[in-house]
Write an enzyme that holds these catalytic residues in place. Structure first.
Site, mmCIF file in Angstrom:
data_model
loop_
_atom_site.group_PDB
_atom_site.id
_atom_site.type_symbol
_atom_site.label_atom_id
_atom_site.label_comp_id
_atom_site.label_asym_id
_atom_site.label_seq_id
_atom_site.Cartn_x
_atom_site.Cartn_y
_atom_site.Cartn_z
ATOM 1 N N ASP A 12 0.826 -1.200 0.000
ATOM 2 C CA ASP A 12 0.000 0.000 0.000
ATOM 3 C C ASP A 12 0.862 1.252 0.000
ATOM 4 O O ASP A 12 2.046 1.217 0.320
ATOM 5 C CB ASP A 12 -0.970 0.015 1.189
ATOM 6 C CG ASP A 12 -0.267 0.001 2.537
ATOM 7 O OD1 ASP A 12 0.764 -0.693 2.667
ATOM 8 O OD2 ASP A 12 -0.744 0.681 3.469
ATOM 9 N N ASP B 219 8.526 4.166 -1.131
ATOM 10 C CA ASP B 219 7.845 3.507 -0.006
ATOM 11 C C ASP B 219 6.628 2.730 -0.494
ATOM 12 O O ASP B 219 5.523 3.214 -0.478
ATOM 13 C CB ASP B 219 7.436 4.573 1.005
ATOM 14 C CG ASP B 219 7.042 3.994 2.349
ATOM 15 O OD1 ASP B 219 7.258 2.794 2.567
ATOM 16 O OD2 ASP B 219 6.526 4.749 3.174
ATOM 17 N N GLU C 228 -0.190 -1.083 5.630
ATOM 18 C CA GLU C 228 0.935 -0.707 6.493
ATOM 19 C C GLU C 228 0.905 0.775 6.855
ATOM 20 O O GLU C 228 1.366 1.170 7.927
ATOM 21 C CB GLU C 228 2.260 -1.042 5.792
ATOM 22 C CG GLU C 228 3.495 -0.938 6.691
ATOM 23 C CD GLU C 228 4.111 0.451 6.734
ATOM 24 O OE1 GLU C 228 4.953 0.709 7.603
ATOM 25 O OE2 GLU C 228 3.745 1.314 5.881
ATOM 26 N N GLU D 162 11.825 -2.035 3.576
ATOM 27 C CA GLU D 162 11.611 -0.598 3.730
ATOM 28 C C GLU D 162 12.800 0.174 3.139
ATOM 29 O O GLU D 162 13.932 -0.295 3.171
ATOM 30 C CB GLU D 162 11.460 -0.246 5.215
ATOM 31 C CG GLU D 162 10.149 -0.661 5.832
ATOM 32 C CD GLU D 162 8.989 0.268 5.442
ATOM 33 O OE1 GLU D 162 9.240 1.315 4.806
ATOM 34 O OE2 GLU D 162 7.847 -0.066 5.778
#
Length: 345
Positions: A57, A85, A115, A144
């Site tokens: 997401d 991201d 998230e 990440e």
């Protein structure tokens, strides 16, 4: 391209469907779906298992799709929402999941939803509750953004509401009331004067932060308000538990009503684990601390050492000019592939 498939939190289904479809012809993978979270694992009988995860997401789009390529100061970038991201990391993971049919460790790949919103909705947390068997592993890597460097552990995160109370009155007779908005002034003064700690944990120095992120209050233009609230965000080093962090807030703001609306434990680095040491050596990186909260904390809570490792500059996450260096994507893929196909342990 993954980034051109919008997947703002709560709208991940289309992308989850495509990820599942991309893996269905992979005979070496056992696929599990839980909502919009996809897990795929090998069963090769290796002595160790590594979990590699990434969320699918994004935060809302703001005129930064479709993606495009740009060159700035001789650096090639992929520009657009989600490139940092963390869909660049998701793309690396998806490519490797399809291609690595004979890795040196068993692998569990996870792509999960929700998230970027309240932790209670997090797809990784939901999967852990529904299928705890999928969280058997010796080491975990979360994709990440970390500039393709290794970031160990993460800070914890507390969101709290600090309230001040007064007494309503007509603003023409203000002396008959008590203005709650005025009473938040000491809260703001305390926050402005607060000196956050730098805390060393297992050789990494984590920087804390305590900040007002919003203020609410007021009844009407002619009413002295009887309640006002400061929304506070506390990022605390993994040397503290969430309970200790909440106790610290009460110490800093004695006498105020404090309501915790969200809390997430931090994660200690765990870089002394054998697989973590091997990974650091393989990618040739010096470990750094992760200042933000990430889902490495979920793995840490399960006793699985975990690190953040993915392409993209974290300072560009959520930014309107979000962009990732193409070279970082290539480096991340190369390093992971090399480590996962090294001489069998």
């Amino acid at each position: 391209m993954l980034c051109d498939i919008p997947s703002v939190s709560g709208h991940e289904t289309t992308l989850a469907d495509l990820i599942e479809q991309a893996l269905t012809d992979c005979a070496h993978l056992e696929i599990t779906r839980d909502g919009d979270t996809i897990a795929a694992r090998t069963r090769l009988g290796r002595a160790q298992r590594v979990i590699i995860a990434g969320h699918i997401d994004t935060v809302p789009v703001n005129h930064n799709l479709p993606t495009r390529f740009e060159t700035e100061n001789d650096v090639d970038y992929l520009w657009g929402r989600g490139t940092v991201d963390m869909k660049a990391g998701v793309a690396v993971q998806l490519k490797l999941a399809r291609e690595l049919t004979d890795p040196v460790v068993d692998l569990t790949w996870m792509w999960y939803d929700h998230e970027e919103v309240d932790s209670s909705l997090n797809g990784l947390g939901r999967l852990a509750r529904n299928r705890p068997d999928l969280f058997t592993g010796d080491f975990a890597i979360l994709g990440e953004p970390s500039n393709s460097q290794v970031e160990g552990g993460c800070n914890g995160n507390i969101r709290a509401e600090i309230r001040a109370f007064g007494r309503r009155a007509h603003s023409a007779r203000a002396w008959m009331g008590e203005n709650a908005i005025h009473k938040v002034a000491p809260i703001l003064a305390t926050l402005a004067a607060y000196v956050p700690r730098d805390v060393e944990v297992e050789g990494l120095v984590y920087r804390e932060g305590l900040n007002a992120v919003g203020i609410s209050g007021g009844v009407a233009g002619n009413v002295i308000p009887d309640e006002a609230m400061v929304h506070v965000n506390y990022r605390f080093a993994p040397s503290r538990t969430a309970a200790e962090a909440i106790a610290h807030l009460h110490d800093v703001f004695p006498g105020y009503e404090i309501t915790v609306v969200d809390e997430s434990e931090g994660a200690r680095p765990g870089l002394d684990a054998p697989l973590a040491l091997e990974f650091l050596s393989a990618v040739g990186a010096e470990a750094r601390p992760k200042y933000g909260w990430t889902d490495v904390a979920r793995f840490s809570a399960l006793g699985i050492p975990a690190v953040n490792y993915g392409p993209g500059d974290p300072s560009k996450a959520h930014a309107d000019d979000e962009r990732v260096a193409v070279a970082q994507i290539e480096e991340c893929e190369r390093a992971l592939r090399s480590w996962l196909t090294a001489t069998k342990r």
